[in-house]
Design a protein around this motif. Structure first.
Motif, PDB file in Angstrom:
ATOM      1  N   TRP A 277       0.847  -1.184   0.000  1.00 42.69           N
ATOM      2  CA  TRP A 277       0.000   0.000   0.000  1.00 42.69           C
ATOM      3  C   TRP A 277       0.887   1.240   0.000  1.00 42.69           C
ATOM      4  O   TRP A 277       1.961   1.243   0.595  1.00 42.69           O
ATOM      5  N   PHE A 278       0.428   2.300  -0.639  1.00 46.27           N
ATOM      6  CA  PHE A 278       1.269   3.493  -0.745  1.00 46.27           C
ATOM      7  C   PHE A 278       0.413   4.751  -0.744  1.00 46.27           C
ATOM      8  O   PHE A 278      -0.790   4.729  -1.027  1.00 46.27           O
ATOM      9  N   GLU A 449      -3.304  26.584  -3.398  1.00 47.49           N
ATOM     10  CA  GLU A 449      -4.001  26.150  -2.195  1.00 47.49           C
ATOM     11  C   GLU A 449      -4.430  24.686  -2.244  1.00 47.49           C
ATOM     12  O   GLU A 449      -5.003  24.178  -1.272  1.00 47.49           O
ATOM     13  N   SER A 450      -4.153  23.994  -3.351  1.00 48.99           N
ATOM     14  CA  SER A 450      -4.615  22.608  -3.467  1.00 48.99           C
ATOM     15  C   SER A 450      -3.486  21.707  -3.941  1.00 48.99           C
ATOM     16  O   SER A 450      -2.507  22.160  -4.535  1.00 48.99           O
ATOM     17  N   PHE A 451      -3.631  20.428  -3.658  1.00 48.17           N
ATOM     18  CA  PHE A 451      -2.679  19.420  -4.119  1.00 48.17           C
ATOM     19  C   PHE A 451      -3.413  18.091  -4.223  1.00 48.17           C
ATOM     20  O   PHE A 451      -4.491  17.905  -3.634  1.00 48.17           O
ATOM     21  N   ALA A 452      -2.821  17.174  -4.988  1.00 48.45           N
ATOM     22  CA  ALA A 452      -3.474  15.890  -5.260  1.00 48.45           C
ATOM     23  C   ALA A 452      -2.615  14.744  -4.742  1.00 48.45           C
ATOM     24  O   ALA A 452      -1.428  14.657  -5.051  1.00 48.45           O
ATOM     25  N   LEU A 453      -3.220  13.869  -3.958  1.00 48.76           N
ATOM     26  CA  LEU A 453      -2.563  12.654  -3.485  1.00 48.76           C
ATOM     27  C   LEU A 453      -3.189  11.448  -4.168  1.00 48.76           C
ATOM     28  O   LEU A 453      -4.372  11.457  -4.520  1.00 48.76           O
ATOM     29  N   ILE A 454      -2.391  10.415  -4.338  1.00 48.60           N
ATOM     30  CA  ILE A 454      -2.874   9.165  -4.921  1.00 48.60           C
ATOM     31  C   ILE A 454      -2.539   8.034  -3.968  1.00 48.60           C
ATOM     32  O   ILE A 454      -1.474   8.022  -3.342  1.00 48.60           O
ATOM     33  N   THR A 455      -3.455   7.088  -3.832  1.00 48.28           N
ATOM     34  CA  THR A 455      -3.229   5.943  -2.947  1.00 48.28           C
ATOM     35  C   THR A 455      -4.017   4.744  -3.441  1.00 48.28           C
ATOM     36  O   THR A 455      -5.052   4.896  -4.111  1.00 48.28           O
ATOM     37  N   ASN A 456      -3.519   3.569  -3.093  1.00 50.37           N
ATOM     38  CA  ASN A 456      -4.263   2.339  -3.382  1.00 50.37           C
ATOM     39  C   ASN A 456      -4.886   1.758  -2.117  1.00 50.37           C
ATOM     40  O   ASN A 456      -5.399   0.644  -2.129  1.00 50.37           O
ATOM     41  N   VAL A 457      -4.822   2.506  -1.018  1.00 46.57           N
ATOM     42  CA  VAL A 457      -5.463   2.078   0.227  1.00 46.57           C
ATOM     43  C   VAL A 457      -6.941   2.426   0.154  1.00 46.57           C
ATOM     44  O   VAL A 457      -7.308   3.572  -0.138  1.00 46.57           O
ATOM     45  N   SER A 458      -7.789   1.466   0.431  1.00 44.95           N
ATOM     46  CA  SER A 458      -9.229   1.709   0.319  1.00 44.95           C
ATOM     47  C   SER A 458      -9.713   2.651   1.420  1.00 44.95           C
ATOM     48  O   SER A 458      -9.088   2.777   2.477  1.00 44.95           O
ATOM     49  N   VAL A 463      -9.453   6.622   6.010  1.00 44.57           N
ATOM     50  CA  VAL A 463     -10.323   7.703   5.556  1.00 44.57           C
ATOM     51  C   VAL A 463      -9.467   8.860   5.035  1.00 44.57           C
ATOM     52  O   VAL A 463      -8.252   8.922   5.240  1.00 44.57           O
ATOM     53  N   ASN A 464     -10.137   9.803   4.366  1.00 38.48           N
ATOM     54  CA  ASN A 464      -9.420  10.880   3.685  1.00 38.48           C
ATOM     55  C   ASN A 464      -8.547  11.706   4.634  1.00 38.48           C
ATOM     56  O   ASN A 464      -7.445  12.121   4.281  1.00 38.48           O
ATOM     57  N   ARG A 465      -9.046  11.969   5.829  1.00 41.13           N
ATOM     58  CA  ARG A 465      -8.266  12.764   6.788  1.00 41.13           C
ATOM     59  C   ARG A 465      -7.001  12.021   7.205  1.00 41.13           C
ATOM     60  O   ARG A 465      -5.927  12.615   7.315  1.00 41.13           O
ATOM     61  N   ASP A 466      -7.113  10.723   7.427  1.00 41.63           N
ATOM     62  CA  ASP A 466      -5.954   9.933   7.841  1.00 41.63           C
ATOM     63  C   ASP A 466      -4.931   9.786   6.715  1.00 41.63           C
ATOM     64  O   ASP A 466      -3.725   9.696   6.978  1.00 41.63           O
ATOM     65  N   VAL A 467      -5.391   9.755   5.468  1.00 37.27           N
ATOM     66  CA  VAL A 467      -4.456   9.724   4.335  1.00 37.27           C
ATOM     67  C   VAL A 467      -3.574  10.969   4.369  1.00 37.27           C
ATOM     68  O   VAL A 467      -2.345  10.896   4.214  1.00 37.27           O
ATOM     69  N   LEU A 468      -4.197  12.129   4.596  1.00 38.42           N
ATOM     70  CA  LEU A 468      -3.437  13.373   4.659  1.00 38.42           C
ATOM     71  C   LEU A 468      -2.479  13.377   5.843  1.00 38.42           C
ATOM     72  O   LEU A 468      -1.318  13.784   5.721  1.00 38.42           O
TER      73      LEU A 468
END
Length: 593
Positions: A277-278, A449-458, A463-468
């Motif tokens: 996972w990344f 003010e924005s940026f994009a993250l990519i992940t394969n973790v469901s 959740v979105n907050r924890d990804v950040l």
């Protein structure tokens, strides 16, 4: 498991100094060191005993003696003791870079009986002995030696295990030509010119690739060729993690910067039955500019979910707040989450940059058209050229060619019958206004003010907050780099043999591992206290201590040795409670001088 805390809040409260005591602390420390140097015998910083304690916990000396090839009848000092000596030198960072041939000089004031198990003499620590050690360490395999040590941390110290892995690289400049590395037969570490993070593109360099877990503990580290890209390092790191973790690979989340994001690495992370996972930042040009496409879509849909402050301590002042929108994208046959985050933290900086751009354009235009023109056509031509050059900016300047009439004054006295006055007309280009291009400024604000993250973790697992929050933990590996960059044996490398450089770097990683474990232990054990003392210089509670703070707090303690007599010196309040408290934090309660 954590042992019982050694002191109650009432005892610890005695350690709380007033704010002005911070300077007195430093003055007392200088006086202790000054007095110790005047006395006969040896003065050994207490932090060295802490390093010795950690070395013993890992059985470092015995482990290296078993790993490398050596003959005890030919070596005056074992390779494990020589390696430990070099690690000690890396805790003398305040003294600057220490050449190998001067190591024995730095040992003169230290009690060698305290620091080494075997009987040693200063004359045993020669540059030849260290060179031979580095050769044998390289022969035994530097990365395997380090990994064998680092994987013992959680079993030895009982820390709560972290399944988050942060990865990054840094560079180390070299002094030398290294012509042997240009030969076709050369194998191994290759110093080369590359992207220098030390801003020295004129010098060759080597790099360090490091993987750090969520506790800040070095999981794996390797010396890299000077021109190796971060993308290649991430590929190597993924393959390395597959070997080390095996079936447990899918228990971890690998986090790296945008250099991780390419199709080759994606295939490596998803090719096996146990995927890795990344989480990563999406680079601008990846997969048909997927980052830009979904950021534009997010602003069009405007369906943001507010997350609030996303950091460990949400109660601090001026904490950035975030909002998110989630999308998905099929890439090379696999579905990935695309998360677009928007923050308010960039507002002030964005407006400052826009103001600077506007002011710079006005100044540039004014400087460009200082001179006057003889005809209006020439002025208009230069205006068109200038506006074409500045056409892509976020501001456009409004220019106008204005005629100016200058009357030529005759020399001498005015005649009785004055002649008609001669006049000339010139054209001056003036800046009328600087006009914002609203569409471009809006686009710039959105990009800032924005940026994009990519992940394969469901989303079920994270959740979105924890990804950040996980991604923002990248500072943990960057903090290690800041310590690695401090004046140590690797501040600037002068070794002529790349194999020895690799071996010396491995010993540096072990020193870095010790520092990381000290910090992790102190942070974990500080949670056992209901109330912590304000013994930090800035009069703050000693929660979440760093290694730098730990090193600073241990500085007042010196072991003075005269013959068989040893005395622990300290100038301050409640030294017994103080030392007991610090020893507990770094898991050194059972140490005896």
């Amino acid at each position: 498991m954590n042992s019982e805390a050694p002191a109650n809040p009432k005892e610890l409260r005695k350690l709380n100094p007033r704010f002005r005591d911070g300077q007195k602390f430093n003055n007392d420390l200088k006086e202790i060191i000054k007095t110790a140097r005047k006395r006969s015998g040896y003065s050994t910083p207490y932090i060295f005993l802490l390093v010795k304690h950690y070395s013993d916990r890992f059985h470092l000396v015995d482990f290296i003696n078993k790993k490398v090839r050596w003959d005890d009848t030919q070596w005056k000092v074992s390779p494990g003791t020589l390696a430990l000596c070099l690690i000690y030198m890396m805790f003398m960072s305040e003294n600057g870079r220490i050449p190998l041939y001067k190591v024995s000089e730095r040992l003169e004031d230290l009690d060698l009986v305290l620091l080494f198990e075997e009987s040693v003499q200063l004359t045993d620590f020669t540059s030849h002995a260290f060179a031979t050690l580095l050769d044998r360490l390289h022969e035994a395999g530097c990365q395997d030696i380090f990994t064998s040590i680092s994987l013992q941390v959680y079993e030895l110290f009982g820390l709560p295990r972290s399944y988050i892995l942060h990865s990054d690289t840094t560079s180390h400049v070299l002094q030398g030509i290294y012509a042997m590395c240009d030969e076709a037969a050369h194998k191994g570490l290759t110093p080369a010119n590359g992207h220098s993070k030390d801003h020295r593109p004129d010098l060759k360099q080597v790099k360090t690739g490091i993987i750090v877990d969520g506790n800040g503990i070095v999981f794996d580290a390797k010396s890299l060729d000077g021109n190796m890209s971060d993308s290649t390092w991430n590929t190597e790191a993924i393959l390395r993690l597959k070997v080390i973790l095996g079936d447990k690979l899918s228990e971890y989340i690998y986090i790296a910067d945008s250099k991780l994001v390419n199709l080759k690495n994606f295939k490596e992370m998803t090719s096996s039955e146990t995927p890795l996972w990344f989480i990563s930042l999406i680079p601008a040009n990846f997969h048909n500019k997927v980052s830009s496409r979904f950021r534009d879509l997010a602003y069009r849909e405007n369906a943001w979910t507010e997350l609030g402050a996303c950091c460990v301590n949400t109660n601090g002042k001026d904490r950035a707040t975030y909002a998110v929108q989630e999308f998905s994208e099929m890439i090379d046959g696999h579905s990935y989450r695309i998360l677009i985050y928007r923050t308010n933290k960039s507002d002030k900086m964005t407006e400052k940059r826009l103001k600077t751009e506007r002011d710079d354009l006005r100044i540039h235009a004014t400087e460009k058209f200082k001179e006057t023109y003889a005809c209006d056509a020439d002025a208009l031509k230069d205006i068109r050229v200038f506006l074409k050059e500045q056409n892509r900016g976020r501001y456009q300047v409004l220019l106008e060619s204005i005629p100016e009439t200058h009357i030529k004054k005759s020399a001498g006295r005015p005649p009785k019958n004055p002649r008609p006055q001669e006049s000339t007309t010139v054209f001056r280009v003036k800046v009328i206004d600087v006009i914002p291009v609203n569409e471009r400024i809006l686009k710039y604000r959105q990009e800032a003010e924005s940026f994009a993250l990519i992940t394969n973790v469901s989303a079920d697992k994270l959740v979105n907050r924890d990804v950040l929050l996980r991604y923002k933990g990248q500072w943990k590996v960057e903090n290690l780099f800041s310590r690695l960059k401090k004046p140590m044996l690797v501040d600037t490398l002068f070794l002529k043999n790349p194999d020895r450089i690799e071996a010396l770097m491995m010993l540096t990683y072990i020193a870095l591992l010790f520092q990381a474990v000290m910090q992790a232990m102190a942070r974990d054990r500080s949670l056992n206290f209901f109330e912590l003392p304000n013994i930090e210089y800035a009069k703050r509670p000693m929660d979440n201590p760093t290694y730098g703070l730990i090193e600073w707090l241990f500085k007042p303690f010196l072991v003075i040795s005269e013959g068989s007599f040893r005395e622990l010196t300290y100038s301050g309040k409640e030294p017994g409670v103080y030392l007991k408290f610090l020893n507990y934090l770094v898991d050194m309660e059972n140490n005896k001088i």
